[in-house]
Design a protein around this motif. Structure first.
Motif, PDB file in Angstrom:
ATOM      1  N   ALA A 156       0.848  -1.316   0.282  1.00  0.00           N
ATOM      2  CA  ALA A 156       0.033  -0.127   0.171  1.00  0.00           C
ATOM      3  C   ALA A 156       0.841   1.354  -0.206  1.00  0.00           C
ATOM      4  O   ALA A 156       0.528   2.196  -0.716  1.00  0.00           O
ATOM      5  CB  ALA A 156      -0.855  -0.055   1.151  1.00  0.00           C
ATOM      6  N   PHE A 157       1.826   1.177   0.801  1.00  0.00           N
ATOM      7  CA  PHE A 157       2.854   2.231   0.802  1.00  0.00           C
ATOM      8  C   PHE A 157       3.389   2.685  -0.415  1.00  0.00           C
ATOM      9  O   PHE A 157       3.433   3.697  -0.967  1.00  0.00           O
ATOM     10  CB  PHE A 157       4.071   1.922   1.739  1.00  0.00           C
ATOM     11  N   GLN A 158       4.023   1.760  -1.102  1.00  0.00           N
ATOM     12  CA  GLN A 158       4.486   1.862  -2.597  1.00  0.00           C
ATOM     13  C   GLN A 158       3.488   2.270  -3.583  1.00  0.00           C
ATOM     14  O   GLN A 158       3.546   3.021  -4.494  1.00  0.00           O
ATOM     15  CB  GLN A 158       5.205   0.544  -3.159  1.00  0.00           C
ATOM     16  N   HIS A 159       2.214   1.731  -3.558  1.00  0.00           N
ATOM     17  CA  HIS A 159       1.143   2.102  -4.255  1.00  0.00           C
ATOM     18  C   HIS A 159       0.735   3.678  -4.315  1.00  0.00           C
ATOM     19  O   HIS A 159       0.476   4.077  -5.308  1.00  0.00           O
ATOM     20  CB  HIS A 159       0.016   1.166  -4.204  1.00  0.00           C
ATOM     21  N   GLN A 160       0.693   4.093  -2.837  1.00  0.00           N
ATOM     22  CA  GLN A 160       0.116   5.624  -2.635  1.00  0.00           C
ATOM     23  C   GLN A 160       1.261   6.265  -3.322  1.00  0.00           C
ATOM     24  O   GLN A 160       0.722   7.349  -3.890  1.00  0.00           O
ATOM     25  CB  GLN A 160      -0.006   5.734  -1.511  1.00  0.00           C
ATOM     26  N   ILE A 161       2.502   6.058  -3.151  1.00  0.00           N
ATOM     27  CA  ILE A 161       3.331   7.115  -3.750  1.00  0.00           C
ATOM     28  C   ILE A 161       3.575   7.143  -5.332  1.00  0.00           C
ATOM     29  O   ILE A 161       3.665   8.192  -5.792  1.00  0.00           O
ATOM     30  CB  ILE A 161       4.909   6.715  -3.153  1.00  0.00           C
ATOM     31  N   ALA A 162       3.351   6.044  -5.811  1.00  0.00           N
ATOM     32  CA  ALA A 162       3.335   5.697  -7.350  1.00  0.00           C
ATOM     33  C   ALA A 162       1.986   6.618  -7.673  1.00  0.00           C
ATOM     34  O   ALA A 162       2.151   7.429  -8.951  1.00  0.00           O
ATOM     35  CB  ALA A 162       3.198   4.375  -7.690  1.00  0.00           C
ATOM     36  N   ARG A 163       0.949   6.510  -6.886  1.00  0.00           N
ATOM     37  CA  ARG A 163      -0.337   7.298  -7.406  1.00  0.00           C
ATOM     38  C   ARG A 163      -0.019   8.987  -7.433  1.00  0.00           C
ATOM     39  O   ARG A 163      -0.742   9.540  -7.979  1.00  0.00           O
ATOM     40  CB  ARG A 163      -1.492   6.807  -6.525  1.00  0.00           C
ATOM     41  N   ALA A 164       0.505   9.240  -6.392  1.00  0.00           N
ATOM     42  CA  ALA A 164       0.991  10.639  -6.076  1.00  0.00           C
ATOM     43  C   ALA A 164       1.761  11.114  -7.199  1.00  0.00           C
ATOM     44  O   ALA A 164       1.703  12.369  -7.653  1.00  0.00           O
ATOM     45  CB  ALA A 164       1.397  10.690  -4.730  1.00  0.00           C
ATOM     46  N   LYS A 165       2.581  10.481  -7.587  1.00  0.00           N
ATOM     47  CA  LYS A 165       3.685  10.933  -8.827  1.00  0.00           C
ATOM     48  C   LYS A 165       2.615  11.177  -9.974  1.00  0.00           C
ATOM     49  O   LYS A 165       3.003  11.809 -11.061  1.00  0.00           O
ATOM     50  CB  LYS A 165       4.454  10.045  -9.102  1.00  0.00           C
ATOM     51  N   LYS A 166       1.796  10.373 -10.329  1.00  0.00           N
ATOM     52  CA  LYS A 166       0.892  10.225 -11.467  1.00  0.00           C
ATOM     53  C   LYS A 166      -0.293  11.164 -11.166  1.00  0.00           C
ATOM     54  O   LYS A 166      -1.050  11.439 -12.512  1.00  0.00           O
ATOM     55  CB  LYS A 166       0.349   8.736 -11.712  1.00  0.00           C
ATOM     56  N   GLN A 167      -0.794  11.742 -10.054  1.00  0.00           N
ATOM     57  CA  GLN A 167      -1.897  12.292 -10.001  1.00  0.00           C
ATOM     58  C   GLN A 167      -1.848  13.574  -9.149  1.00  0.00           C
ATOM     59  O   GLN A 167      -1.995  13.787  -8.016  1.00  0.00           O
ATOM     60  CB  GLN A 167      -3.109  11.511  -9.304  1.00  0.00           C
ATOM     61  N   PRO A 168      -1.125  14.765  -9.686  1.00  0.00           N
ATOM     62  CA  PRO A 168      -0.751  15.996  -8.758  1.00  0.00           C
ATOM     63  C   PRO A 168      -1.694  16.528  -8.269  1.00  0.00           C
ATOM     64  O   PRO A 168      -1.569  17.088  -7.071  1.00  0.00           O
ATOM     65  CB  PRO A 168      -0.188  16.988 -10.251  1.00  0.00           C
ATOM     66  N   ALA A 169      -2.944  16.582  -8.672  1.00  0.00           N
ATOM     67  CA  ALA A 169      -4.007  17.151  -7.824  1.00  0.00           C
ATOM     68  C   ALA A 169      -4.485  16.372  -6.371  1.00  0.00           C
ATOM     69  O   ALA A 169      -4.694  16.855  -5.542  1.00  0.00           O
ATOM     70  CB  ALA A 169      -5.449  16.749  -8.731  1.00  0.00           C
ATOM     71  N   GLN A 170      -4.128  15.338  -6.435  1.00  0.00           N
ATOM     72  CA  GLN A 170      -4.467  14.160  -5.219  1.00  0.00           C
ATOM     73  C   GLN A 170      -2.981  14.185  -4.540  1.00  0.00           C
ATOM     74  O   GLN A 170      -2.880  13.336  -3.619  1.00  0.00           O
ATOM     75  CB  GLN A 170      -4.842  12.997  -5.475  1.00  0.00           C
ATOM     76  N   ALA A 171      -1.799  14.488  -5.117  1.00  0.00           N
ATOM     77  CA  ALA A 171      -0.529  14.273  -4.591  1.00  0.00           C
ATOM     78  C   ALA A 171      -0.477  14.469  -2.980  1.00  0.00           C
ATOM     79  O   ALA A 171      -0.021  13.610  -2.293  1.00  0.00           O
ATOM     80  CB  ALA A 171       0.605  15.081  -5.481  1.00  0.00           C
ATOM     81  N   ARG A 172      -0.859  15.429  -2.473  1.00  0.00           N
ATOM     82  CA  ARG A 172      -0.533  15.956  -1.172  1.00  0.00           C
ATOM     83  C   ARG A 172      -1.234  14.917  -0.186  1.00  0.00           C
ATOM     84  O   ARG A 172      -0.613  14.587   0.595  1.00  0.00           O
ATOM     85  CB  ARG A 172      -1.184  17.342  -0.976  1.00  0.00           C
ATOM     86  N   ARG A 173      -2.565  14.661  -0.484  1.00  0.00           N
ATOM     87  CA  ARG A 173      -3.042  13.540   0.369  1.00  0.00           C
ATOM     88  C   ARG A 173      -2.571  12.211   0.124  1.00  0.00           C
ATOM     89  O   ARG A 173      -2.501  11.573   1.255  1.00  0.00           O
ATOM     90  CB  ARG A 173      -4.693  13.576  -0.248  1.00  0.00           C
ATOM     91  N   LEU A 174      -2.341  11.733  -0.852  1.00  0.00           N
ATOM     92  CA  LEU A 174      -1.739  10.140  -1.171  1.00  0.00           C
ATOM     93  C   LEU A 174      -0.360  10.596  -0.564  1.00  0.00           C
ATOM     94  O   LEU A 174       0.000   9.416   0.125  1.00  0.00           O
ATOM     95  CB  LEU A 174      -1.637  10.029  -2.641  1.00  0.00           C
ATOM     96  N   LEU A 175       0.577  11.439  -0.638  1.00  0.00           N
ATOM     97  CA  LEU A 175       1.726  11.254   0.124  1.00  0.00           C
ATOM     98  C   LEU A 175       1.593  11.330   1.510  1.00  0.00           C
ATOM     99  O   LEU A 175       2.113  10.489   2.400  1.00  0.00           O
ATOM    100  CB  LEU A 175       2.399  12.611  -0.323  1.00  0.00           C
ATOM    101  N   ALA A 176       0.296  12.179   2.204  1.00  0.00           N
ATOM    102  CA  ALA A 176       0.543  11.975   3.646  1.00  0.00           C
ATOM    103  C   ALA A 176       0.061  10.467   4.050  1.00  0.00           C
ATOM    104  O   ALA A 176       0.431  10.248   5.148  1.00  0.00           O
ATOM    105  CB  ALA A 176      -0.598  12.965   3.846  1.00  0.00           C
ATOM    106  N   GLN A 177      -1.020   9.894   3.189  1.00  0.00           N
ATOM    107  CA  GLN A 177      -1.283   8.837   3.481  1.00  0.00           C
ATOM    108  C   GLN A 177      -0.310   7.396   3.581  1.00  0.00           C
ATOM    109  O   GLN A 177       0.055   6.751   4.252  1.00  0.00           O
ATOM    110  CB  GLN A 177      -2.329   8.174   2.515  1.00  0.00           C
TER     111      GLN A 177
END
Length: 272
Positions: free
Chosen positions: A104-125
């Motif tokens: 889950a940790f790796q998945h959220q970081i990968a999503r954050a790099k692809k979704q700039p609008a959601q990056a802050r929330r995904l990185l925090a998670q």
């Protein structure tokens, strides 16, 4: 059937329906950690033997793997999770829903790099999942490498989160992330700049000066050098902060200059 929760950060622990699953002392933690960190991936028995028992001969390593699999299957919660497509291959493929913290940790970081609008929330998670080093109770070489790789990924996420928070006008959040990252990578100048910029933008000049002085002293003590920036570079104003080694540098320069003048005088005297 509830979700099976597998956590590797801080050492292996498993939950089923919110309840901790007790693991016996002989539970093959290294084998299970290796397989469950890559759910669905099929591994050859030979690879598992070489990775988990590199010091054993072929026959002994194969027996060690068979014993570890037998012990793993003795755990009722995990008994059906280990699949064997054939006699030479093994994978972790539970039939039930499973959640694994390192995945889950790796998945959220990968999503954050692809979704700039959601990056802050995904990185925090993602950062919230990293409570301690991964595979902390496994000493094998593969676990050490995996632990380092995940720690590096954590540091990358901290930097992204700090930079993003500063860009979006959240200096206190940026300062917090940068300070955490400095605990792992104290010599990174780009992180130090974010930390100091964040303190300045929060109006906390005392913190900014403290951060700069601490960094300058560390560089002088450990590397005999100075930061490649000043506070004035970061705020666009004259910098009132002097580094702890400024006076020493000036004194050294003066000594060298005096020595050169004396040498010139001696050479002139010889030439005449």
């Amino acid at each position: 059937m509830g979700t099976l929760v597998i956590c590797h950060f801080g050492g292996l622990h498993i939950q089923e329906n919110g309840q901790a699953v007790p693991l016996p002392p002989e539970f093959p933690r290294s084998l299970f950690a290796f397989l469950s960190h890559a759910p669905g991936m099929i591994f050859c028995r030979s690879l598992l033997c070489e990775t988990l028992w590199p010091d054993l001969s072929g026959d002994r390593a194969r027996r060690a793997l068979s014993t570890a699999l037998w012990r793993l299957r003795k755990c009722p919660v995990l008994a059906t999770s280990i699949q064997q497509p054939d006699r030479s291959r093994i994978c972790f493929a539970p039939a039930r829903r499973v959640w694994i913290d390192t995945c889950a940790f790796q998945h959220q970081i990968a999503r954050a790099k692809k979704q700039p609008a959601q990056a802050r929330r995904l990185l925090a998670q993602a950062l919230g999942l990293y409570q301690a080093a991964a595979f902390a109770d496994v000493a094998e070489e593969w676990a050490i490498g995996g632990r380092i790789r995940l720690e590096n990924l954590y540091c990358d996420a901290l930097f992204l989160a700090a930079d993003l928070a500063l860009t979006e006008g959240n200096p206190r959040e940026a300062e917090s992330y940068a300070t955490q990252l400095i605990g792992y990578e104290p010599f990174r100048e780009d992180v130090r700049q974010i930390q100091i910029k964040a303190a300045l933008r929060s109006g906390n000049h005392a913190h900014a000066e403290h951060y700069y002085r601490s960094f300058a002293k560390m560089l002088a003590d450990e590397l005999n050098t100075l930061p490649g920036f000043t506070i004035s570079d970061l705020q666009g104003q004259p910098c009132a902060v002097t580094t702890p080694v400024d006076s020493q540098i000036k004194q050294t320069i003066q000594t060298v200059q005096n020595s050169l003048r004396k040498l010139d005088q001696e050479l002139s005297a010889l030439s005449t």
